[in-house]
Design a protein around this motif. Sequence first.
Motif, PDB file in Angstrom:
ATOM      1  N   UNK A 128       7.092  -3.600  -1.820  1.00  0.00           N
ATOM      2  CA  UNK A 128       5.956  -3.052  -0.770  1.00  0.00           C
ATOM      3  C   UNK A 128       5.996  -1.750  -0.034  1.00  0.00           C
ATOM      4  N   UNK A 129       7.280  -1.356   0.224  1.00  0.00           N
ATOM      5  CA  UNK A 129       7.244  -0.052   0.570  1.00  0.00           C
ATOM      6  C   UNK A 129       6.808   1.101  -0.196  1.00  0.00           C
ATOM      7  N   UNK A 130       7.306   0.967  -1.285  1.00  0.00           N
ATOM      8  CA  UNK A 130       6.753   1.945  -2.573  1.00  0.00           C
ATOM      9  C   UNK A 130       5.130   1.758  -2.565  1.00  0.00           C
ATOM     10  N   UNK A 131       4.773   0.661  -2.591  1.00  0.00           N
ATOM     11  CA  UNK A 131       3.264   0.712  -2.770  1.00  0.00           C
ATOM     12  C   UNK A 131       2.358   1.275  -1.580  1.00  0.00           C
ATOM     13  N   UNK A 132       2.856   1.004  -0.281  1.00  0.00           N
ATOM     14  CA  UNK A 132       2.311   1.299   0.676  1.00  0.00           C
ATOM     15  C   UNK A 132       2.478   2.847   0.915  1.00  0.00           C
ATOM     16  N   UNK A 133       3.651   3.491   0.594  1.00  0.00           N
ATOM     17  CA  UNK A 133       4.108   4.894   0.702  1.00  0.00           C
ATOM     18  C   UNK A 133       3.287   5.610  -0.337  1.00  0.00           C
ATOM     19  N   UNK A 134       3.520   5.222  -1.444  1.00  0.00           N
ATOM     20  CA  UNK A 134       3.035   6.060  -2.739  1.00  0.00           C
ATOM     21  C   UNK A 134       1.678   5.864  -3.429  1.00  0.00           C
ATOM     22  N   UNK A 135       1.147   4.646  -3.143  1.00  0.00           N
ATOM     23  CA  UNK A 135      -0.182   4.346  -3.682  1.00  0.00           C
ATOM     24  C   UNK A 135      -0.964   4.134  -2.679  1.00  0.00           C
ATOM     25  N   UNK A 136      -2.314   4.770  -2.876  1.00  0.00           N
ATOM     26  CA  UNK A 136      -3.351   4.740  -1.885  1.00  0.00           C
ATOM     27  C   UNK A 136      -4.737   4.511  -2.576  1.00  0.00           C
ATOM     28  N   UNK A 137      -5.393   3.311  -2.558  1.00  0.00           N
ATOM     29  CA  UNK A 137      -6.490   3.124  -3.056  1.00  0.00           C
ATOM     30  C   UNK A 137      -6.562   3.188  -4.520  1.00  0.00           C
ATOM     31  N   UNK A 138      -5.477   2.850  -5.177  1.00  0.00           N
ATOM     32  CA  UNK A 138      -5.209   2.607  -6.745  1.00  0.00           C
ATOM     33  C   UNK A 138      -5.019   4.105  -7.222  1.00  0.00           C
ATOM     34  N   UNK A 139      -4.679   5.066  -6.355  1.00  0.00           N
ATOM     35  CA  UNK A 139      -4.360   6.624  -6.935  1.00  0.00           C
ATOM     36  C   UNK A 139      -2.882   6.716  -6.148  1.00  0.00           C
ATOM     37  N   UNK A 140      -2.089   7.582  -6.992  1.00  0.00           N
ATOM     38  CA  UNK A 140      -0.845   8.144  -6.464  1.00  0.00           C
ATOM     39  C   UNK A 140      -0.789   9.387  -5.558  1.00  0.00           C
ATOM     40  N   UNK A 141      -0.021   9.040  -4.634  1.00  0.00           N
ATOM     41  CA  UNK A 141       0.012  10.032  -3.389  1.00  0.00           C
ATOM     42  C   UNK A 141       1.179  10.995  -4.201  1.00  0.00           C
ATOM     43  N   UNK A 142       0.641  12.091  -5.017  1.00  0.00           N
ATOM     44  CA  UNK A 142       1.702  13.065  -5.813  1.00  0.00           C
ATOM     45  C   UNK A 142       2.720  13.723  -4.649  1.00  0.00           C
ATOM     46  N   UNK A 143       2.044  13.909  -3.648  1.00  0.00           N
ATOM     47  CA  UNK A 143       3.051  14.730  -2.951  1.00  0.00           C
ATOM     48  C   UNK A 143       4.118  13.976  -2.314  1.00  0.00           C
ATOM     49  N   UNK A 144       3.738  12.754  -1.680  1.00  0.00           N
ATOM     50  CA  UNK A 144       4.801  11.745  -1.337  1.00  0.00           C
ATOM     51  C   UNK A 144       5.805  11.286  -2.256  1.00  0.00           C
ATOM     52  N   UNK A 145       5.253  11.095  -3.445  1.00  0.00           N
ATOM     53  CA  UNK A 145       6.203  10.614  -4.622  1.00  0.00           C
ATOM     54  C   UNK A 145       7.193  11.844  -4.933  1.00  0.00           C
ATOM     55  N   UNK A 146       6.607  13.129  -4.841  1.00  0.00           N
ATOM     56  CA  UNK A 146       7.502  14.246  -5.349  1.00  0.00           C
ATOM     57  C   UNK A 146       8.576  14.316  -4.123  1.00  0.00           C
ATOM     58  N   UNK A 147       8.307  14.369  -2.760  1.00  0.00           N
ATOM     59  CA  UNK A 147       9.208  14.247  -1.961  1.00  0.00           C
ATOM     60  C   UNK A 147      10.215  13.157  -1.847  1.00  0.00           C
ATOM     61  N   UNK A 148       9.911  12.003  -2.137  1.00  0.00           N
ATOM     62  CA  UNK A 148      10.557  10.737  -2.356  1.00  0.00           C
ATOM     63  C   UNK A 148      11.580  10.982  -3.537  1.00  0.00           C
ATOM     64  N   UNK A 149      11.187  11.496  -4.745  1.00  0.00           N
ATOM     65  CA  UNK A 149      12.131  11.780  -5.859  1.00  0.00           C
ATOM     66  C   UNK A 149      13.180  12.809  -5.209  1.00  0.00           C
ATOM     67  N   UNK A 150      12.748  14.076  -4.880  1.00  0.00           N
ATOM     68  CA  UNK A 150      13.558  14.869  -4.266  1.00  0.00           C
ATOM     69  C   UNK A 150      14.520  14.331  -3.309  1.00  0.00           C
ATOM     70  N   UNK A 151      14.153  13.622  -2.255  1.00  0.00           N
ATOM     71  CA  UNK A 151      15.107  13.195  -1.396  1.00  0.00           C
ATOM     72  C   UNK A 151      15.997  12.017  -2.053  1.00  0.00           C
ATOM     73  N   UNK A 152      15.375  11.237  -2.790  1.00  0.00           N
ATOM     74  CA  UNK A 152      16.337  10.278  -3.521  1.00  0.00           C
ATOM     75  C   UNK A 152      17.453  10.891  -4.240  1.00  0.00           C
ATOM     76  N   UNK A 153      16.979  12.125  -4.828  1.00  0.00           N
ATOM     77  CA  UNK A 153      18.102  12.710  -5.851  1.00  0.00           C
ATOM     78  C   UNK A 153      19.115  13.494  -4.678  1.00  0.00           C
ATOM     79  N   UNK A 154      18.782  13.898  -3.787  1.00  0.00           N
ATOM     80  CA  UNK A 154      19.596  14.780  -2.788  1.00  0.00           C
ATOM     81  C   UNK A 154      20.532  13.660  -2.298  1.00  0.00           C
ATOM     82  N   UNK A 155      20.156  12.510  -2.087  1.00  0.00           N
ATOM     83  CA  UNK A 155      21.058  11.422  -1.428  1.00  0.00           C
ATOM     84  C   UNK A 155      22.146  11.106  -2.514  1.00  0.00           C
TER      85      UNK A 155
END
Length: 178
Positions: A128-155
Amino acid sequence: MLLYLKLYYEFFKIGLFTIGGGLATIPFLKNLSESTHWFSNTDLVNMIAISESTPGAIGINMATYTGYLTGGTLGGVVSTVGLITPSIIIILLISSVLKKFKENIFVNAAFYGLRAASTGLIVAATIEIFKISFLHLNSINIKALILGIILFTLIRKIKINPIFLIFISGIIGIIFKI
């Protein structure tokens, strides 16, 4: 007064049936949002972000935040008390009996099942968090997805302090309005 009784009752139910910690409250809060319209999906994401960024247990922080949004300061207090009441009651009952049944096969099996249930609730919350954070009206929030991937990798790879990442993420969000 009716609002505060409803807040207490709803969070008492969440506290009674949430097994697995604060993240497991997210599916219950999503359901509460849909049934009461006290807050939106965006409010839910904001609750998660604020609850994760502030000291204390996420479930309690989210209950306090929801109650505050719905009924002001008193609503925050009532929601928090509603959420913790079942835990207090259950811990008092279980602790008096658990010593006697610690080695009981049925008690151990029940705890095994509860671990599976809490894992399922946490996975549902993550989706649910993924859908709300990265998907908006059936489109992907690219900036948020990239930030999420970078932060996940850093952690995972560099082991950067999560407090630093929360701070930096807030600044990046302000700058780029992710």
